[in-house]
Design a protein around this motif. Structure first.
Motif, short mmCIF file in Angstrom:
data_model
loop_
_atom_site.label_atom_id
_atom_site.label_comp_id
_atom_site.label_asym_id
_atom_site.label_seq_id
_atom_site.Cartn_x
_atom_site.Cartn_y
_atom_site.Cartn_z
N GLU A 88 5.55 16.80 -10.93
CA GLU A 88 6.66 16.04 -11.50
C GLU A 88 7.16 15.09 -10.42
O GLU A 88 7.32 15.49 -9.27
CB GLU A 88 7.79 17.00 -11.89
N ASN A 89 7.35 13.82 -10.79
CA ASN A 89 7.90 12.88 -9.82
C ASN A 89 9.42 12.85 -9.97
O ASN A 89 9.93 12.43 -11.00
CB ASN A 89 7.32 11.48 -10.03
N ASN A 90 10.12 13.31 -8.94
CA ASN A 90 11.58 13.38 -8.98
C ASN A 90 12.25 12.11 -8.48
O ASN A 90 13.47 12.09 -8.30
CB ASN A 90 12.08 14.59 -8.19
N GLY A 91 11.47 11.06 -8.26
CA GLY A 91 12.02 9.75 -7.96
C GLY A 91 12.62 9.62 -6.58
O GLY A 91 12.54 10.51 -5.74
N GLY A 92 13.24 8.47 -6.36
CA GLY A 92 13.87 8.18 -5.07
C GLY A 92 13.02 7.23 -4.24
O GLY A 92 11.82 7.05 -4.49
N THR A 93 13.65 6.64 -3.24
CA THR A 93 13.01 5.62 -2.41
C THR A 93 13.32 5.88 -0.94
O THR A 93 14.44 6.26 -0.61
CB THR A 93 13.50 4.22 -2.80
N CYS A 94 12.31 5.67 -0.08
CA CYS A 94 12.46 5.85 1.36
C CYS A 94 12.00 4.57 2.07
O CYS A 94 11.01 3.96 1.67
CB CYS A 94 11.61 7.01 1.86
N VAL A 95 12.72 4.20 3.12
CA VAL A 95 12.41 2.99 3.89
C VAL A 95 12.52 3.32 5.38
O VAL A 95 13.40 4.10 5.78
CB VAL A 95 13.38 1.84 3.53
N ALA A 96 11.65 2.72 6.19
CA ALA A 96 11.76 2.85 7.65
C ALA A 96 11.44 1.52 8.30
O ALA A 96 10.55 0.79 7.85
CB ALA A 96 10.81 3.93 8.16
N ILE A 97 12.19 1.19 9.35
CA ILE A 97 11.99 -0.04 10.12
C ILE A 97 11.99 0.33 11.60
O ILE A 97 12.90 1.01 12.07
CB ILE A 97 13.10 -1.08 9.84
N ALA A 98 10.98 -0.14 12.34
CA ALA A 98 10.88 0.13 13.78
C ALA A 98 11.27 -1.12 14.55
O ALA A 98 10.85 -2.24 14.21
CB ALA A 98 9.46 0.54 14.14
N GLY A 99 12.08 -0.94 15.59
CA GLY A 99 12.47 -2.03 16.48
C GLY A 99 11.95 -1.79 17.88
O GLY A 99 11.20 -0.85 18.14
N ALA A 100 12.37 -2.65 18.80
CA ALA A 100 11.88 -2.56 20.18
C ALA A 100 12.28 -1.24 20.84
O ALA A 100 11.51 -0.66 21.61
CB ALA A 100 12.41 -3.74 21.00
N ASP A 101 13.49 -0.74 20.54
CA ASP A 101 13.95 0.50 21.17
C ASP A 101 14.72 1.38 20.18
O ASP A 101 15.54 2.20 20.59
CB ASP A 101 14.83 0.19 22.38
N TYR A 102 14.45 1.22 18.90
CA TYR A 102 15.14 2.01 17.88
C TYR A 102 14.24 2.16 16.66
O TYR A 102 13.21 1.47 16.53
CB TYR A 102 16.45 1.32 17.45
N CYS A 103 14.64 3.04 15.76
CA CYS A 103 13.99 3.17 14.46
C CYS A 103 15.06 3.53 13.43
O CYS A 103 15.93 4.36 13.70
CB CYS A 103 12.90 4.25 14.49
N VAL A 104 15.01 2.88 12.29
CA VAL A 104 15.94 3.14 11.19
C VAL A 104 15.15 3.75 10.04
O VAL A 104 14.16 3.17 9.59
CB VAL A 104 16.64 1.85 10.72
N VAL A 105 15.57 4.92 9.59
CA VAL A 105 14.95 5.59 8.44
C VAL A 105 16.05 5.83 7.40
O VAL A 105 17.12 6.33 7.74
CB VAL A 105 14.30 6.93 8.83
#
Length: 221
Positions: A10-27
């Motif tokens: 079953e697909n329970n949906g939702g979305t995930c995003v990640a962005i990598a920078g020079a000295d950080y990461c946003v998830v």
């Protein structure tokens, strides 16, 4: 939609995003958990902190996602006891790939984005399919809203082609605050079109100082 009697996913949906920078990461990921046209909960975290400066965001079937996170956490704990140190983010990326590939004939119905810092302190993002094929990129999106978000990220971040020589880092040119603002914008846009994404947005920022979380409200309808 009719289903076969032996269909166990079953697909329970939702979305995930990640962005990598020079000295950080946003998830980041939304907190809505759905089945069909029903919302089961509006406050379900899709992000799991697995290793030292390394977090995993997963979308798909929540039963398989929980089993996968539990398996990875146990393997990381064994590694910690055997080596007296936390597992690095690239090492966890390889472990996740091996774990998914091991189950390839009855796969975890989970679509994963792993983000964190590598051994040099640079941001890294690893994106996966359901059977363990993975790639290190500067940014990625998975889940029901990924087809809405990825074109915007492609346009804004312009990751260099892996075919270019000499090879260039796949980190984004944005500052940490700009990356967080971009994540907020793409989720605000995706919730307008995807009924499985919404309610709240959980943002995890990883840098040399550690990990911090932020929550903002999204559409609730």
């Amino acid at each position: 939609m009719s289903r076969r009697g032996d269909w166990v996913y079953e697909n329970n949906g939702g979305t995930c995003v990640a962005i990598a920078g020079a000295d950080y990461c946003v998830v980041a990921a939304d907190t809505r958990l759905s089945v069909g046209y029903s919302i089961l909960t509006r406050d379900h975290s899709k992000i799991c902190e697995l290793a030292d400066k390394c977090v995993l965001a997963s979308s798909g079937f929540q039963g398989d996602i929980k089993a996968l996170h539990k398996n990875l956490a146990a393997r990381e704990l064994l590694y910690q006891h055997q080596h007296n140190k936390r597992m690095s983010c690239p090492a966890m990326a390889q472990l996740l790939s091996n774990t998914l590939y091991y189950k390839r004939f009855f796969p975890y119905y989970a679509f994963n984005v792993l983000g964190g810092l590598d051994s040099e302190g640079k941001g890294c993002v690893f994106t996966y399919d359901a059977v363990g094929s993975y790639e290190r990129t500067g940014f990625s999106a998975q889940g029901t809203g990924s087809t809405l978000i990825m074109p915007v990220l492609d346009n804004q971040l312009k990751s260099p082609s892996p075919l270019l020589l000499p090879a260039r880092d796949a980190v984004t040119p944005l500052s940490e605050s700009e990356a967080v603002d971009l994540v907020k914008d793409v989720f605000a846009s995706a919730t307008e079109r995807d009924i499985y994404t919404g309610d709240k947005l959980e943002i995890v920022v990883i840098n040399k100082a550690g990990t911090k979380r932020e929550y903002i409200d999204l559409r609730k309808d």
